[in-house]
Design a protein around this motif. Structure first.
Motif, PDB file in Angstrom:
ATOM      1  N   GLU A 188     -12.108 -20.565 -35.629  1.00 26.22           N
ATOM      2  CA  GLU A 188     -13.069 -20.584 -34.455  1.00 26.22           C
ATOM      3  C   GLU A 188     -13.683 -20.583 -34.226  1.00 26.22           C
ATOM      4  O   GLU A 188     -14.700 -21.454 -33.019  1.00 26.22           O
ATOM      5  CB  GLU A 188     -12.337 -18.533 -33.622  1.00 26.22           C
ATOM      6  N   GLU A 189     -15.309 -19.922 -34.662  1.00 23.95           N
ATOM      7  CA  GLU A 189     -16.774 -20.052 -34.750  1.00 23.95           C
ATOM      8  C   GLU A 189     -16.496 -21.596 -35.093  1.00 23.95           C
ATOM      9  O   GLU A 189     -17.440 -22.197 -34.451  1.00 23.95           O
ATOM     10  CB  GLU A 189     -17.417 -19.803 -35.516  1.00 23.95           C
ATOM     11  N   ARG A 190     -16.239 -22.401 -35.643  1.00 20.33           N
ATOM     12  CA  ARG A 190     -16.356 -23.852 -35.364  1.00 20.33           C
ATOM     13  C   ARG A 190     -15.454 -25.042 -34.544  1.00 20.33           C
ATOM     14  O   ARG A 190     -15.627 -25.819 -34.409  1.00 20.33           O
ATOM     15  CB  ARG A 190     -15.690 -24.575 -37.249  1.00 20.33           C
ATOM     16  N   ARG A 191     -14.542 -24.438 -33.655  1.00 20.70           N
ATOM     17  CA  ARG A 191     -13.961 -25.101 -32.919  1.00 20.70           C
ATOM     18  C   ARG A 191     -12.884 -25.359 -32.953  1.00 20.70           C
ATOM     19  O   ARG A 191     -12.316 -26.686 -32.813  1.00 20.70           O
ATOM     20  CB  ARG A 191     -14.509 -25.581 -31.427  1.00 20.70           C
ATOM     21  N   ASP A 192     -12.721 -25.199 -34.621  1.00 22.29           N
ATOM     22  CA  ASP A 192     -11.488 -26.218 -34.986  1.00 22.29           C
ATOM     23  C   ASP A 192     -10.490 -25.263 -34.791  1.00 22.29           C
ATOM     24  O   ASP A 192      -9.517 -24.379 -35.665  1.00 22.29           O
ATOM     25  CB  ASP A 192     -11.672 -25.793 -36.795  1.00 22.29           C
ATOM     26  N   TYR A 193      -9.486 -25.404 -33.770  1.00 23.72           N
ATOM     27  CA  TYR A 193      -8.376 -24.670 -33.723  1.00 23.72           C
ATOM     28  C   TYR A 193      -7.354 -25.153 -33.709  1.00 23.72           C
ATOM     29  O   TYR A 193      -6.106 -23.697 -33.478  1.00 23.72           O
ATOM     30  CB  TYR A 193      -8.253 -24.889 -31.804  1.00 23.72           C
ATOM     31  N   LEU A 194      -7.076 -26.221 -34.558  1.00 26.30           N
ATOM     32  CA  LEU A 194      -5.347 -26.474 -35.107  1.00 26.30           C
ATOM     33  C   LEU A 194      -5.774 -25.842 -36.392  1.00 26.30           C
ATOM     34  O   LEU A 194      -4.518 -25.144 -36.331  1.00 26.30           O
ATOM     35  CB  LEU A 194      -5.899 -27.781 -34.893  1.00 26.30           C
ATOM     36  N   LYS A 195      -6.363 -25.995 -37.334  1.00 28.08           N
ATOM     37  CA  LYS A 195      -6.508 -24.879 -38.901  1.00 28.08           C
ATOM     38  C   LYS A 195      -6.159 -23.856 -38.098  1.00 28.08           C
ATOM     39  O   LYS A 195      -5.400 -22.521 -38.887  1.00 28.08           O
ATOM     40  CB  LYS A 195      -8.093 -25.693 -39.085  1.00 28.08           C
ATOM     41  N   MET A 196      -7.421 -22.814 -36.920  1.00 23.03           N
ATOM     42  CA  MET A 196      -6.784 -21.866 -36.174  1.00 23.03           C
ATOM     43  C   MET A 196      -5.426 -21.444 -36.356  1.00 23.03           C
ATOM     44  O   MET A 196      -5.109 -19.991 -36.472  1.00 23.03           O
ATOM     45  CB  MET A 196      -8.353 -21.140 -35.487  1.00 23.03           C
ATOM     46  N   THR A 197      -4.866 -22.686 -35.772  1.00 20.88           N
ATOM     47  CA  THR A 197      -3.438 -21.590 -35.023  1.00 20.88           C
ATOM     48  C   THR A 197      -2.480 -21.998 -36.116  1.00 20.88           C
ATOM     49  O   THR A 197      -1.753 -21.746 -36.289  1.00 20.88           O
ATOM     50  CB  THR A 197      -3.181 -22.646 -33.739  1.00 20.88           C
ATOM     51  N   ASP A 198      -2.664 -22.608 -37.486  1.00 17.91           N
ATOM     52  CA  ASP A 198      -2.091 -23.090 -38.250  1.00 17.91           C
ATOM     53  C   ASP A 198      -2.244 -21.698 -39.496  1.00 17.91           C
ATOM     54  O   ASP A 198      -1.149 -21.417 -39.762  1.00 17.91           O
ATOM     55  CB  ASP A 198      -2.402 -24.844 -39.493  1.00 17.91           C
ATOM     56  N   VAL A 199      -3.491 -21.216 -39.749  1.00 15.93           N
ATOM     57  CA  VAL A 199      -3.098 -20.544 -40.736  1.00 15.93           C
ATOM     58  C   VAL A 199      -2.401 -18.932 -40.178  1.00 15.93           C
ATOM     59  O   VAL A 199      -2.599 -17.764 -40.604  1.00 15.93           O
ATOM     60  CB  VAL A 199      -4.992 -20.067 -41.093  1.00 15.93           C
ATOM     61  N   ILE A 200      -2.992 -18.983 -38.437  1.00 12.62           N
ATOM     62  CA  ILE A 200      -2.079 -17.075 -37.614  1.00 12.62           C
ATOM     63  C   ILE A 200      -0.920 -18.018 -37.862  1.00 12.62           C
ATOM     64  O   ILE A 200      -0.059 -16.715 -38.490  1.00 12.62           O
ATOM     65  CB  ILE A 200      -2.838 -17.607 -36.791  1.00 12.62           C
TER      66      ILE A 200
ATOM     67  N   LEU B  95      -4.374 -15.548 -31.090  1.00 10.16           N
ATOM     68  CA  LEU B  95      -3.812 -17.192 -31.256  1.00 10.16           C
ATOM     69  C   LEU B  95      -3.503 -17.694 -29.770  1.00 10.16           C
ATOM     70  O   LEU B  95      -3.662 -18.523 -29.280  1.00 10.16           O
ATOM     71  CB  LEU B  95      -2.372 -16.777 -31.831  1.00 10.16           C
ATOM     72  N   MET B  96      -4.257 -16.752 -29.654  1.00 14.65           N
ATOM     73  CA  MET B  96      -3.591 -16.354 -27.856  1.00 14.65           C
ATOM     74  C   MET B  96      -4.915 -17.653 -27.461  1.00 14.65           C
ATOM     75  O   MET B  96      -4.779 -18.660 -26.277  1.00 14.65           O
ATOM     76  CB  MET B  96      -3.551 -15.325 -27.196  1.00 14.65           C
ATOM     77  N   ARG B  97      -5.887 -17.025 -27.988  1.00 18.63           N
ATOM     78  CA  ARG B  97      -7.287 -17.813 -28.070  1.00 18.63           C
ATOM     79  C   ARG B  97      -7.672 -18.600 -28.355  1.00 18.63           C
ATOM     80  O   ARG B  97      -7.305 -20.114 -27.687  1.00 18.63           O
ATOM     81  CB  ARG B  97      -8.289 -16.731 -28.277  1.00 18.63           C
ATOM     82  N   ALA B  98      -6.523 -19.280 -29.334  1.00 20.39           N
ATOM     83  CA  ALA B  98      -6.840 -20.378 -30.109  1.00 20.39           C
ATOM     84  C   ALA B  98      -6.002 -21.427 -29.073  1.00 20.39           C
ATOM     85  O   ALA B  98      -6.292 -22.690 -28.990  1.00 20.39           O
ATOM     86  CB  ALA B  98      -6.280 -20.717 -31.307  1.00 20.39           C
ATOM     87  N   GLN B  99      -4.793 -20.996 -28.070  1.00 20.51           N
ATOM     88  CA  GLN B  99      -4.308 -22.031 -28.136  1.00 20.51           C
ATOM     89  C   GLN B  99      -4.559 -22.324 -26.167  1.00 20.51           C
ATOM     90  O   GLN B  99      -4.463 -23.601 -25.330  1.00 20.51           O
ATOM     91  CB  GLN B  99      -2.588 -21.580 -27.598  1.00 20.51           C
ATOM     92  N   PHE B 100      -5.259 -21.047 -25.715  1.00 21.29           N
ATOM     93  CA  PHE B 100      -6.007 -21.643 -24.589  1.00 21.29           C
ATOM     94  C   PHE B 100      -7.452 -22.628 -24.703  1.00 21.29           C
ATOM     95  O   PHE B 100      -7.630 -23.098 -23.473  1.00 21.29           O
ATOM     96  CB  PHE B 100      -6.475 -19.690 -23.920  1.00 21.29           C
ATOM     97  N   ALA B 101      -8.135 -22.582 -25.584  1.00 28.35           N
ATOM     98  CA  ALA B 101      -9.160 -22.873 -26.284  1.00 28.35           C
ATOM     99  C   ALA B 101      -8.625 -24.639 -26.301  1.00 28.35           C
ATOM    100  O   ALA B 101      -9.150 -25.432 -25.741  1.00 28.35           O
ATOM    101  CB  ALA B 101     -10.115 -22.759 -27.556  1.00 28.35           C
ATOM    102  N   SER B 102      -7.799 -24.592 -26.458  1.00 30.77           N
ATOM    103  CA  SER B 102      -7.157 -25.873 -26.990  1.00 30.77           C
ATOM    104  C   SER B 102      -5.854 -26.501 -26.021  1.00 30.77           C
ATOM    105  O   SER B 102      -5.588 -28.059 -25.535  1.00 30.77           O
ATOM    106  CB  SER B 102      -5.894 -26.327 -28.014  1.00 30.77           C
ATOM    107  N   GLY B 103      -6.725 -26.275 -24.788  1.00 32.81           N
ATOM    108  CA  GLY B 103      -5.435 -26.105 -23.486  1.00 32.81           C
ATOM    109  C   GLY B 103      -3.837 -26.330 -23.079  1.00 32.81           C
ATOM    110  O   GLY B 103      -3.143 -26.583 -23.191  1.00 32.81           O
ATOM    111  N   ARG B 104      -3.433 -25.291 -24.434  1.00 35.70           N
ATOM    112  CA  ARG B 104      -1.871 -25.148 -24.535  1.00 35.70           C
ATOM    113  C   ARG B 104      -2.074 -23.760 -23.999  1.00 35.70           C
ATOM    114  O   ARG B 104      -1.269 -22.546 -24.204  1.00 35.70           O
ATOM    115  CB  ARG B 104      -1.998 -25.610 -25.193  1.00 35.70           C
ATOM    116  N   HIS B 105      -2.193 -23.750 -22.176  1.00 40.57           N
ATOM    117  CA  HIS B 105      -1.726 -22.570 -21.624  1.00 40.57           C
ATOM    118  C   HIS B 105      -0.350 -21.705 -21.365  1.00 40.57           C
ATOM    119  O   HIS B 105      -0.400 -20.870 -22.065  1.00 40.57           O
ATOM    120  CB  HIS B 105      -2.874 -22.730 -19.941  1.00 40.57           C
ATOM    121  N   GLU B 106       0.638 -22.632 -21.077  1.00 40.20           N
ATOM    122  CA  GLU B 106       2.161 -21.844 -21.632  1.00 40.20           C
ATOM    123  C   GLU B 106       2.198 -21.420 -22.956  1.00 40.20           C
ATOM    124  O   GLU B 106       3.106 -20.309 -22.577  1.00 40.20           O
ATOM    125  CB  GLU B 106       2.465 -23.340 -21.259  1.00 40.20           C
TER     126      GLU B 106
END
Length: 390
Positions: free
Chosen positions: A313-325, A342-353
């Motif tokens: 999350e600190e690196r803003r690597d939300y794809l890897k963040m999502t995968d590990v969670i 996981l909610m923070r990662a998806q929101f930061a990735s623009g995947r609000h739904e």
């Protein structure tokens, strides 16, 4: 012809066994003994291919005799001649060559003799291969001590350096190996093993089952090139300490090293440690003796995954963040902090739904437990909803 030593404290039983074995035309009776001590003495001198032994004998019973034979790494097969319950033995291992049931049946005896012959032929072939390998080793100037590759994380898998896998004859043989390998460095008493692997069985039957597993395991280790790897002394079993290193040991050591570092644990170090963790300890195996250790190890892995997710999350690597969670939630579906990440990662990735879907999954999970999400989680969800509005 296979060479046989017969052991029974009843003369009548010895006579019947000798007559029936001679009728097969494939067995040479090289000696007879009426007790285990006498059998050991004759075994050293006569060097038979197989010992046919009664189980119930005074002084030293058949199981103890077999243990002494195994402890001496004597290359001889042991066939028990027993009146034990037919169905218990059949349920344990229908293909076992180690049992003949009283009263003896000629058809069954012939099948056992044929199996013993095959094992003797295999053993002779292995000896030739081993001799050739030893000669090559002597010629080689580079020392390469043999190692057994043992994996316990994500399931039990064992193979040698040539990628030959251990082919277990029974599930209990696999469990016995796992039990001893997991306790690397320990000398484990026979009764401790029996209680762990056959807690509901009668003690005497359990000892027979244990010997059968030990016999199978010795043969299978020998086939992989590790003769004499399973040792027995003073009623205790252990595997040679320098035989192997398990992925469990490596992961645990790496995790402890990371824990000792109070700060500055890098993403790369965390990734490297988690790469070793291929799944829960003894996955898909019902090993009650390992349940507590499996839970503790999963907790360690979970802490590493959560820390790695935070660093992603600190690196803003939300794809890897999502995968590990997602990997973490697959084994820890009630970890509320993981849902927040996981909610923070998806929101930061623009995947609000996805944020809303994840929150409702959390509500369902917690509903199963009859609890509500914490205020921190509810506030995060409401904050995301407010940011999402135009």
């Amino acid at each position: 012809m296979i060479r046989a030593l017969l052991v029974d404290d009843e003369e009548h039983a010895l006579n019947i066994l000798r007559i029936l074995l001679e009728r097969t035309g494939d067995v040479e009776i090289v000696g007879e003994a009426t007790n285990g001590f006498d059998a050991l003495e004759k075994l050293k001198r006569l060097r038979p291919d197989v010992v046919f032994s009664d189980i119930e004998m005074p002084g030293m019973n058949g199981v103890e005799l077999a243990e002494r034979i195994g402890a001496g790494n004597i290359d001889v097969q042991v066939v028990f001649v027993t009146a034990y319950d037919r169905y218990a033995i059949s349920a344990f291992e229908k293909d076992a060559v180690d049992y003949l049931l009283k009263p003896l049946e000629m058809d069954r005896l012939v099948k056992t003799v044929q199996r013993v012959k095959k094992e003797v032929q295999k053993s002779a072939g292995r000896d030739e291969i081993a001799a050739s390998a030893e000669e090559l080793e002597v010629r080689s100037s580079v020392e390469r001590p043999p190692q057994l590759n043992v994996c316990f994380l994500g399931g039990v898998s064992v193979h040698n350096s040539r990628k030959m896998r251990m082919k277990w004859r029974t599930g209990k043989e696999r469990e016995l190996f796992s039990f001893l390998a997991f306790r690397k460095g320990e000398r484990v008493h026979r009764d401790v093993i029996v209680e762990a692997l056959w807690p509901e069985e009668h003690y005497q039957k359990s000892k027979v089952y244990l010997h059968t597993c030990v016999s199978f395991l010795r043969k299978d280790l020998r086939q992989l090139g590790f003769d004499g790897a399973l040792l027995y002394e003073s009623e205790k079993y252990h595997l040679k300490d320098d035989l192997f290193e398990t992925d469990y040991e490596v992961f645990k050591r790496r995790a402890q090293k990371l824990k000792a570092v109070s700060f500055g644990r890098s993403v790369e170090a965390l990734e490297s440690a988690l790469d070793l963790y291929q799944g829960t300890l003894f996955k898909d195996e019902d090993y009650s003796w390992a349940e507590e250790d499996a839970l503790k190890l999963e907790q360690v892995a979970g802490e590493l995954r959560m820390e790695l997710a935070a660093q992603y999350e600190e690196r803003r690597d939300y794809l890897k963040m999502t995968d590990v969670i997602f990997k973490h939630l697959a084994v820890s579906p009630y970890d509320e902090e993981a849902y927040r990440l996981l909610m923070r990662a998806q929101f930061a990735s623009g995947r609000h739904e996805e944020v809303f879907r994840i929150y409702h999954v959390l509500l369902e999970r917690f509903g199963e437990l009859g609890i509500e999400p914490s205020e921190m989680t509810v506030e995060l969800y409401n904050e995301i909803r407010r940011k999402e509005r135009p």
